[in-house]
Scaffold this motif. Structure first.
Motif, PDB file in Angstrom:
ATOM      1  N   ALA A   1       0.835  -1.207   0.000  1.00 18.48           N
ATOM      2  CA  ALA A   1       0.000   0.000   0.000  1.00 18.48           C
ATOM      3  C   ALA A   1       0.867   1.253   0.000  1.00 18.48           C
ATOM      4  O   ALA A   1       0.535   2.254  -0.646  1.00 18.48           O
ATOM      5  CB  ALA A   1      -0.924  -0.007   1.212  1.00 18.48           C
ATOM      6  N   ILE A   2       1.977   1.207   0.719  1.00 19.65           N
ATOM      7  CA  ILE A   2       2.892   2.357   0.722  1.00 19.65           C
ATOM      8  C   ILE A   2       3.503   2.548  -0.662  1.00 19.65           C
ATOM      9  O   ILE A   2       3.619   3.670  -1.161  1.00 19.65           O
ATOM     10  CB  ILE A   2       3.989   2.154   1.785  1.00 19.65           C
ATOM     11  CG1 ILE A   2       3.378   2.180   3.185  1.00 19.65           C
ATOM     12  CG2 ILE A   2       5.063   3.228   1.663  1.00 19.65           C
ATOM     13  CD1 ILE A   2       4.360   1.863   4.301  1.00 19.65           C
ATOM     14  N   GLY A   3       3.886   1.441  -1.303  1.00 13.95           N
ATOM     15  CA  GLY A   3       4.408   1.539  -2.664  1.00 13.95           C
ATOM     16  C   GLY A   3       3.369   2.070  -3.627  1.00 13.95           C
ATOM     17  O   GLY A   3       3.684   2.850  -4.537  1.00 13.95           O
ATOM     18  N   GLN A   4       2.111   1.683  -3.439  1.00 15.11           N
ATOM     19  CA  GLN A   4       1.026   2.181  -4.293  1.00 15.11           C
ATOM     20  C   GLN A   4       0.838   3.683  -4.095  1.00 15.11           C
ATOM     21  O   GLN A   4       0.529   4.414  -5.049  1.00 15.11           O
ATOM     22  CB  GLN A   4      -0.277   1.443  -3.962  1.00 15.11           C
ATOM     23  CG  GLN A   4      -1.451   1.845  -4.833  1.00 15.11           C
ATOM     24  CD  GLN A   4      -2.736   1.118  -4.446  1.00 15.11           C
ATOM     25  OE1 GLN A   4      -2.706   0.119  -3.711  1.00 15.11           O
ATOM     26  NE2 GLN A   4      -3.862   1.621  -4.919  1.00 15.11           N
ATOM     27  N   MET A   5       1.033   4.153  -2.861  1.00 14.67           N
ATOM     28  CA  MET A   5       0.905   5.575  -2.603  1.00 14.67           C
ATOM     29  C   MET A   5       1.963   6.360  -3.380  1.00 14.67           C
ATOM     30  O   MET A   5       1.695   7.435  -3.905  1.00 14.67           O
ATOM     31  CB  MET A   5       1.042   5.866  -1.107  1.00 14.67           C
ATOM     32  CG  MET A   5       0.850   7.332  -0.745  1.00 14.67           C
ATOM     33  SD  MET A   5       0.809   7.624   1.039  1.00 14.67           S
ATOM     34  CE  MET A   5       2.490   7.207   1.474  1.00 14.67           C
ATOM     35  N   GLN A   6       3.178   5.812  -3.469  1.00 18.01           N
ATOM     36  CA  GLN A   6       4.231   6.464  -4.241  1.00 18.01           C
ATOM     37  C   GLN A   6       3.813   6.606  -5.700  1.00 18.01           C
ATOM     38  O   GLN A   6       3.969   7.675  -6.302  1.00 18.01           O
ATOM     39  CB  GLN A   6       5.520   5.642  -4.135  1.00 18.01           C
ATOM     40  CG  GLN A   6       6.629   6.028  -5.108  1.00 18.01           C
ATOM     41  CD  GLN A   6       7.364   7.287  -4.697  1.00 18.01           C
ATOM     42  OE1 GLN A   6       7.067   7.876  -3.657  1.00 18.01           O
ATOM     43  NE2 GLN A   6       8.293   7.729  -5.520  1.00 18.01           N
ATOM     44  N   ASP A   7       3.270   5.523  -6.276  1.00 15.96           N
ATOM     45  CA  ASP A   7       2.830   5.565  -7.672  1.00 15.96           C
ATOM     46  C   ASP A   7       1.684   6.568  -7.852  1.00 15.96           C
ATOM     47  O   ASP A   7       1.649   7.317  -8.841  1.00 15.96           O
ATOM     48  CB  ASP A   7       2.374   4.177  -8.126  1.00 15.96           C
ATOM     49  CG  ASP A   7       3.513   3.168  -8.175  1.00 15.96           C
ATOM     50  OD1 ASP A   7       4.685   3.606  -8.253  1.00 15.96           O
ATOM     51  OD2 ASP A   7       3.243   1.957  -8.123  1.00 15.96           O
ATOM     52  N   THR A   8       0.754   6.585  -6.895  1.00 20.73           N
ATOM     53  CA  THR A   8      -0.389   7.496  -6.982  1.00 20.73           C
ATOM     54  C   THR A   8       0.056   8.951  -6.924  1.00 20.73           C
ATOM     55  O   THR A   8      -0.443   9.800  -7.678  1.00 20.73           O
ATOM     56  CB  THR A   8      -1.387   7.219  -5.841  1.00 20.73           C
ATOM     57  OG1 THR A   8      -1.859   5.866  -5.952  1.00 20.73           O
ATOM     58  CG2 THR A   8      -2.572   8.166  -5.903  1.00 20.73           C
ATOM     59  N   GLU A   9       1.005   9.250  -6.042  1.00 22.20           N
ATOM     60  CA  GLU A   9       1.510  10.618  -5.927  1.00 22.20           C
ATOM     61  C   GLU A   9       2.154  11.074  -7.228  1.00 22.20           C
ATOM     62  O   GLU A   9       1.938  12.207  -7.683  1.00 22.20           O
ATOM     63  CB  GLU A   9       2.517  10.714  -4.775  1.00 22.20           C
ATOM     64  CG  GLU A   9       1.905  10.689  -3.394  1.00 22.20           C
ATOM     65  CD  GLU A   9       1.259  12.008  -3.000  1.00 22.20           C
ATOM     66  OE1 GLU A   9       1.141  12.907  -3.849  1.00 22.20           O
ATOM     67  OE2 GLU A   9       0.862  12.141  -1.832  1.00 22.20           O
ATOM     68  N   ARG A  10       2.953  10.219  -7.834  1.00 17.55           N
ATOM     69  CA  ARG A  10       3.609  10.581  -9.096  1.00 17.55           C
ATOM     70  C   ARG A  10       2.581  10.803 -10.198  1.00 17.55           C
ATOM     71  O   ARG A  10       2.706  11.749 -10.998  1.00 17.55           O
ATOM     72  CB  ARG A  10       4.614   9.500  -9.512  1.00 17.55           C
ATOM     73  CG  ARG A  10       5.855   9.436  -8.634  1.00 17.55           C
ATOM     74  CD  ARG A  10       6.807   8.361  -9.117  1.00 17.55           C
ATOM     75  NE  ARG A  10       7.443   8.738 -10.365  1.00 17.55           N
ATOM     76  CZ  ARG A  10       8.653   9.298 -10.442  1.00 17.55           C
ATOM     77  NH1 ARG A  10       9.345   9.546  -9.346  1.00 17.55           N
ATOM     78  NH2 ARG A  10       9.180   9.608 -11.610  1.00 17.55           N
ATOM     79  N   GLN A  11       1.562   9.951 -10.266  1.00 14.99           N
ATOM     80  CA  GLN A  11       0.531  10.111 -11.287  1.00 14.99           C
ATOM     81  C   GLN A  11      -0.222  11.419 -11.095  1.00 14.99           C
ATOM     82  O   GLN A  11      -0.478  12.154 -12.063  1.00 14.99           O
ATOM     83  CB  GLN A  11      -0.428   8.926 -11.239  1.00 14.99           C
ATOM     84  CG  GLN A  11       0.189   7.608 -11.688  1.00 14.99           C
ATOM     85  CD  GLN A  11      -0.697   6.412 -11.398  1.00 14.99           C
ATOM     86  OE1 GLN A  11      -1.822   6.563 -10.924  1.00 14.99           O
ATOM     87  NE2 GLN A  11      -0.194   5.211 -11.667  1.00 14.99           N
ATOM     88  N   ARG A  12      -0.598  11.733  -9.855  1.00 18.77           N
ATOM     89  CA  ARG A  12      -1.308  12.981  -9.569  1.00 18.77           C
ATOM     90  C   ARG A  12      -0.433  14.185  -9.883  1.00 18.77           C
ATOM     91  O   ARG A  12      -0.907  15.201 -10.411  1.00 18.77           O
ATOM     92  CB  ARG A  12      -1.738  13.018  -8.097  1.00 18.77           C
ATOM     93  CG  ARG A  12      -2.825  12.028  -7.731  1.00 18.77           C
ATOM     94  CD  ARG A  12      -3.150  12.117  -6.244  1.00 18.77           C
ATOM     95  NE  ARG A  12      -3.592  13.459  -5.865  1.00 18.77           N
ATOM     96  CZ  ARG A  12      -3.044  14.180  -4.887  1.00 18.77           C
ATOM     97  NH1 ARG A  12      -2.013  13.721  -4.210  1.00 18.77           N
ATOM     98  NH2 ARG A  12      -3.522  15.372  -4.597  1.00 18.77           N
ATOM     99  N   PHE A  13       0.853  14.078  -9.552  1.00 17.83           N
ATOM    100  CA  PHE A  13       1.781  15.182  -9.792  1.00 17.83           C
ATOM    101  C   PHE A  13       1.891  15.485 -11.279  1.00 17.83           C
ATOM    102  O   PHE A  13       1.739  16.641 -11.699  1.00 17.83           O
ATOM    103  CB  PHE A  13       3.156  14.837  -9.231  1.00 17.83           C
ATOM    104  CG  PHE A  13       4.252  15.755  -9.707  1.00 17.83           C
ATOM    105  CD1 PHE A  13       4.378  17.040  -9.191  1.00 17.83           C
ATOM    106  CD2 PHE A  13       5.157  15.340 -10.679  1.00 17.83           C
ATOM    107  CE1 PHE A  13       5.384  17.899  -9.625  1.00 17.83           C
ATOM    108  CE2 PHE A  13       6.162  16.185 -11.120  1.00 17.83           C
ATOM    109  CZ  PHE A  13       6.279  17.470 -10.595  1.00 17.83           C
TER     110      PHE A  13
END
Length: 201
Positions: free
Chosen positions: A117-129
């Protein structure tokens, strides 16, 4: 002879003045059809990337601390079970040992899900950015008269003057800032992810 040396000194002074002017004059952005940037550096150096990194680091630290507590508890439980072995019937001990093994396996799966889930948060942040930054990047592209921006890590050789990573960082920070936290994605097993209780946005 005096006039000759005076003329040389005057020329030397002018040359020095021209060098000083050239050194202090602001550099004009290079107009180029192709520009480059470092995607990892772009994300890491923006306010958005720094906020995301701090949040992910905190969640990772929480998970690591939780794992250490669990390891301590399981070690103590295993030791207690081992000490009871001599006074327990073999079948009863085997049942207790199997239950302990199942508990350890379940906990491992739960903690692995939290890590994912923490790794998914990293991917989500980059996509949103990048979704938020894309219009700003397009403005820089047009202002430079460019038709493409390439990842500098995939290019064998390029002039530094066409790298716009620093310019992009400044423009994106000024335009979209640090972004906002979103809820930590829940692990697949439905347990609460590390740091999720702290998400107030």
């Amino acid at each position: 002879m005096g006039r000759f040396w005076s003329a040389l000194l005057a020329l030397a002074w002018l040359a020095g003045a021209n060098v000083a002017i050239a050194q202090t004059a602001p550099a004009q952005p290079v107009q180029s059809p192709i520009l480059t940037l470092d995607q990892d550096r772009l994300f890491a150096e923006t306010l958005w990337g720094k906020r995301a990194a701090a949040r992910i680091e905190a969640a990772s630290a929480d998970l690591a601390a939780e794992n250490r507590r669990i390891e301590t508890d399981l070690t103590a439980e295993e030791k207690a079970l081992t000490e009871k072995r001599a006074s327990m019937p073999a079948e009863e001990f085997r049942t207790a040992a199997d239950a302990f093994d199942a508990k350890v396996t379940e906990i491992r799966h739960t903690q692995d899900a939290k890590a994912r889930a923490i790794g998914q948060m990293q991917d989500t942040e980059r996509q949103r950015f990048y979704a938020a930054a894309l219009p700003v990047m397009g403005e820089v592209l047009r202002s430079r008269g460019a038709v493409a921006v390439l990842d500098s890590r995939a290019i064998f050789l390029a002039a530094d003057v066409i790298d716009i990573t620093g310019e992009m960082v400044a423009r994106i920070d000024a335009s979209i800032g640090a972004g906002e936290d979103v809820p930590m994605p829940a692990p697949a097993d439905g347990t609460e992810a590390p740091g999720a209780a702290d998400d107030g946005n």
